[in-house]
Scaffold this active site. Sequence first.
Site, PDB file in Angstrom:
ATOM      1  N   TYR A 153       0.859  -1.193   0.000  1.00 59.16           N
ATOM      2  CA  TYR A 153       0.000   0.000   0.000  1.00 59.16           C
ATOM      3  C   TYR A 153       0.892   1.239   0.000  1.00 59.16           C
ATOM      4  CZ  TYR A 153      -3.137   3.638   1.788  1.00 59.16           C
ATOM      5  OH  TYR A 153      -3.854   4.800   1.946  1.00 59.16           O
ATOM      6  N   GLU A 241      -3.799   7.594  -3.746  1.00 58.07           N
ATOM      7  CA  GLU A 241      -3.710   6.350  -2.981  1.00 58.07           C
ATOM      8  C   GLU A 241      -3.613   5.172  -3.955  1.00 58.07           C
ATOM      9  OE1 GLU A 241      -6.203   4.560   0.708  1.00 58.07           O
ATOM     10  OE2 GLU A 241      -7.338   4.880  -1.136  1.00 58.07           O
TER      11      GLU A 241
END
Length: 432
Positions: A153, A241
């Site tokens: 991530y 993101e």
Amino acid sequence: MASPLAAQAGAALRGLARRSALLRGSVPAVQLTPRRWLNLQEYQSKKLMADHGVTVQRFFVADSANDALEAAKRLKATEIVLKAQILAGGRGKGVFNSGLKGGVHLTKDPKVVGQLAEQMIGYNLTTKQTPKDGVKVKKVMVAEALNISRETYFAILMDRACNGPVMVGSPQGGVDIEEVAATSPELIFKEEIDIFEGVKDNQALQMAENLGFRGPLQQQAADQIKKLYNLFLKIDATQVEVNPFGETPEGQVVCFDAKINFDDNAEFRQKEIFAMDDKSENEPMENEAAKYDLKYIGLDGNIACFVNGAGLAMATCDIISLNGGKPANFLDLGGGVKEAQVYQAFKLLTADPKVEAILVNIFGGIVNCAIIANGITKACRELELKVPLVVRLEGTNVHEAQRILNESGLPITSARDLEDAAKKAVASVENK
């Protein structure tokens, strides 16, 4: 307990702030400035990334079955993924009214891509996030399918606590990052960025190492991180993101999926991006409200909420529910309010046949309560308001506002606070 729909509306507005807070390891009180959200389809976000040198899967966009077939042939990929392009989530488990199940399909045969696209384009796809009749699919994305050997991530976001951009990463990607932050906070890595100097080489390399990239992949990941920061700056993003930020068995670092949030204050210099805004899936009332810089979210109750500020909107919906009522919507005026906006807001609210009462709840900080009062009285007269109206005003110029309302001769019920306003609004519906 708040109604489920009020909670959904609140969740939509809380999302970004909650994520930022969780990644900081705390959940402080957050002030949100309501904005009309910019909606980009997946292929549009991927193109923005590719245009800035970020590695994404090779893909084409098609608006017909024949174009999809030709795109699949041009890819010359071992495996192809076909994705219906709608804004709602849950595409993979969705159902088309053509009978086809699933808005995401994998195949190795380009001919199958054409056959699947024929059952997608022009048909409605229903998922857990769409209206019950689904959303019409107008385009599909035909992309190279890549295997992922490891998922991480990575995000860049503006953090008020740090007064600038922050990199956040975790070696545990492909899952809900809030859950990782809550259960394994040691797997969340944060690095502040000096906005004048940008991401330094050693910062990018350290973040790549924290994410678990080793050998040549560490430098490759670091390069991607720097390119993502360049994208973040160039497009005036508030958040980029990437989840998953992954590596393939062939040794390639790829941004497989991304969510980009934009600073609406920069619309004047990001005209090309904002022109891509896809409003086709919005409710007509939302689009109409946006014309007047109003934020509208429809719910399923019968008491319309007319407020200024996202936090106040959520509190108003909740307190109506706590007093036994159901909010029909909330309509957020924001800060720089003009009388014309108040009139248009009332016009929108009264156009909803479900609305049986209107609760106005304004806290006048930036907003001048007298402007609101003048707008209310004008709207009541010109629209010949036929439903009960409860008004609670507090803050700047409130005494003048109360005088305007009291001397208007209109059947307006004043409330001393939010609790009193909610009770009176609910009672006005029950007594009809």
